[in-house]
Design an enzyme around this catalytic site. Structure first.
Site, mmCIF file in Angstrom:
data_model
loop_
_atom_site.group_PDB
_atom_site.id
_atom_site.type_symbol
_atom_site.label_atom_id
_atom_site.label_comp_id
_atom_site.label_asym_id
_atom_site.label_seq_id
_atom_site.Cartn_x
_atom_site.Cartn_y
_atom_site.Cartn_z
ATOM 1 N N ASP A 100 1.017 -1.262 0.442
ATOM 2 C CA ASP A 100 -0.432 -0.367 0.179
ATOM 3 C C ASP A 100 0.677 1.293 -0.079
ATOM 4 O OD1 ASP A 100 -1.236 1.717 0.414
ATOM 5 O OD2 ASP A 100 -2.874 0.614 2.215
ATOM 6 N N ASN A 147 -5.324 13.927 -10.792
ATOM 7 C CA ASN A 147 -6.145 14.126 -12.062
ATOM 8 C C ASN A 147 -5.558 15.484 -12.611
ATOM 9 O OD1 ASN A 147 -8.109 15.406 -10.652
ATOM 10 N ND2 ASN A 147 -8.753 13.774 -9.964
ATOM 11 N N GLY A 187 -8.873 5.358 -5.689
ATOM 12 C CA GLY A 187 -7.776 4.389 -6.042
ATOM 13 C C GLY A 187 -6.397 5.116 -5.434
ATOM 14 N N VAL A 188 -5.561 5.428 -5.747
ATOM 15 C CA VAL A 188 -4.439 5.472 -4.940
ATOM 16 C C VAL A 188 -4.452 7.501 -4.291
ATOM 17 C CG1 VAL A 188 -2.237 6.229 -4.811
ATOM 18 C CG2 VAL A 188 -2.969 4.742 -5.891
ATOM 19 N N ASP A 189 -5.572 7.510 -5.215
ATOM 20 C CA ASP A 189 -5.795 9.387 -4.872
ATOM 21 C C ASP A 189 -6.669 9.315 -3.416
ATOM 22 O OD1 ASP A 189 -5.534 12.131 -5.004
ATOM 23 O OD2 ASP A 189 -6.427 12.288 -7.315
ATOM 24 N N SER A 227 -1.512 5.495 -13.542
ATOM 25 C CA SER A 227 -2.740 5.575 -14.781
ATOM 26 C C SER A 227 -3.195 3.776 -15.198
ATOM 27 C CB SER A 227 -1.907 5.726 -16.250
ATOM 28 O OG SER A 227 -1.694 7.290 -16.169
HETATM 29 N N1 AR6 Z 1 -1.361 1.392 -3.674
HETATM 30 C C1 AR6 Z 1 -0.544 0.857 -4.621
HETATM 31 N N2 AR6 Z 1 -1.213 0.877 -5.155
HETATM 32 C C2 AR6 Z 1 -2.662 1.935 -5.414
HETATM 33 C C3 AR6 Z 1 -3.278 1.855 -3.804
HETATM 34 C C4 AR6 Z 1 -2.187 1.894 -2.649
HETATM 35 N N3 AR6 Z 1 -3.606 2.541 -1.878
HETATM 36 N N4 AR6 Z 1 -4.609 1.663 -4.412
HETATM 37 C C5 AR6 Z 1 -4.998 1.673 -5.494
HETATM 38 N N5 AR6 Z 1 -3.020 0.557 -6.395
HETATM 39 P P1 AR6 Z 1 -5.329 4.382 -9.303
HETATM 40 P P2 AR6 Z 1 -4.872 6.062 -12.117
HETATM 41 C C6 AR6 Z 1 -3.189 0.803 -7.715
HETATM 42 O O1 AR6 Z 1 -6.520 4.290 -10.418
HETATM 43 O O2 AR6 Z 1 -5.176 4.533 -13.403
HETATM 44 C C7 AR6 Z 1 -8.493 8.592 -8.858
HETATM 45 O O3 AR6 Z 1 -9.602 9.384 -9.256
HETATM 46 C C8 AR6 Z 1 -4.545 0.746 -8.647
HETATM 47 O O4 AR6 Z 1 -4.758 -1.010 -8.424
HETATM 48 O O5 AR6 Z 1 -5.566 5.130 -8.448
HETATM 49 O O6 AR6 Z 1 -3.352 6.912 -12.550
HETATM 50 C C9 AR6 Z 1 -7.877 9.991 -9.289
HETATM 51 O O7 AR6 Z 1 -8.341 10.856 -9.110
HETATM 52 C C10 AR6 Z 1 -3.580 0.612 -9.576
HETATM 53 O O8 AR6 Z 1 -3.121 -0.399 -10.289
HETATM 54 O O9 AR6 Z 1 -4.589 5.760 -10.657
HETATM 55 C C11 AR6 Z 1 -7.416 9.925 -11.094
HETATM 56 O O10 AR6 Z 1 -9.068 10.635 -11.445
HETATM 57 C C12 AR6 Z 1 -2.967 1.913 -9.540
HETATM 58 O O11 AR6 Z 1 -2.459 1.753 -8.461
HETATM 59 C C13 AR6 Z 1 -7.826 8.588 -11.836
HETATM 60 O O12 AR6 Z 1 -8.202 7.904 -10.876
HETATM 61 C C14 AR6 Z 1 -3.398 3.543 -10.451
HETATM 62 O O13 AR6 Z 1 -4.492 3.228 -10.182
HETATM 63 C C15 AR6 Z 1 -6.284 7.947 -11.973
HETATM 64 O O14 AR6 Z 1 -5.944 6.991 -12.282
#
Ligand code: AR6
Length: 181
Positions: free
Chosen positions: A16, A30, A38-40, A125
């Protein structure tokens, strides 16, 4: 899995991103820096409201795709959060590879500028933005390796890519093995 590039270290781990005890963690933001899932979502929840207050105050126009901005990290263990904007996957012919590599490179430049010794990235992404994991691994690790090769001088930088699940870890590990072969 770890790989040394001169002074610099690249590490892949499963976990994490919000729990990383490093100088800086990278947020998958974003371009409006408006927060999200997600991460954000996880970073803003754990870091507290000061992150959003700072991004609104200092970066009201947001951040373009392929770029990143730095804020303090609130209640997180890290000192800094680099809010990076990766591309939305549109099939791969709309500049996504360059934009993804640029997002990684900008964060590494910010790490340098902020005197960081360690920085953790998620797989930018590859969630809501739909970038295929295998290609994201290729483009991410290529960008990191190129940054290392372009800046062989000290201080040494420890870059940890934190993959959320076993499939993502395996994809990144496969690419790193080919880079080392
Ligand atoms: N730790 C590590 N990796 C993670 C975690 C975590 N806690 N949570 C998710 N992932 P994403 P994006 C992985 O969607 O595609 C948001 O709404 C996840 O499995 O977080 O760049 C923003 O506000 C995936 O492999 O980011 C933007 O609008 C990776 O992290 C948009 O999503 C990235 O998933 C950005 O989308």
């Amino acid at each position: 899995m770890k790989a040394q590039f001169g002074l610099h270290l690249l590490e892949l781990t499963q976990g994490d991103i919000t729990l990383q005890e490093v100088d800086a963690i990278v947020n998958a933001a974003n371009s409006a820096l408006a927060g999200g899932g997600g991460v954000d979502g996880a970073i803003h929840r754990r870091g507290g409201p000061s992150l959003m207050e700072e991004t609104r105050r200092r970066f009201p126009m947001g951040c373009p795709t392929g770029d990143a901005v730095a804020t303090a990290a609130g209640k997180l263990a890290a000192k800094w959060v680099f809010h990076a904007v990766g591309p939305v996957w549109l099939g791969g012919h709309r500049g996504e590879p360059d934009q993804l590599q640029s997002a990684y490179r900008r964060c590494l430049e910010l790490a340098r500028q902020h005197g960081c010794h360690s920085v953790s990235f998620p797989a930018l992404s590859t969630g809501a933005y739909g970038y295929p994991m295998d290609l994201a691994a290729e483009h991410a690790l290529h960008a990191i390796r190129q940054f290392f090769l372009d800046s062989p001088e000290a201080p040494a930088l420890h870059v940890r890519v934190v993959l959320f699940d076993a499939g993502a870890y395996a994809a990144f590990a496969r690419v790193l093995e080919t880079l080392l072969a």
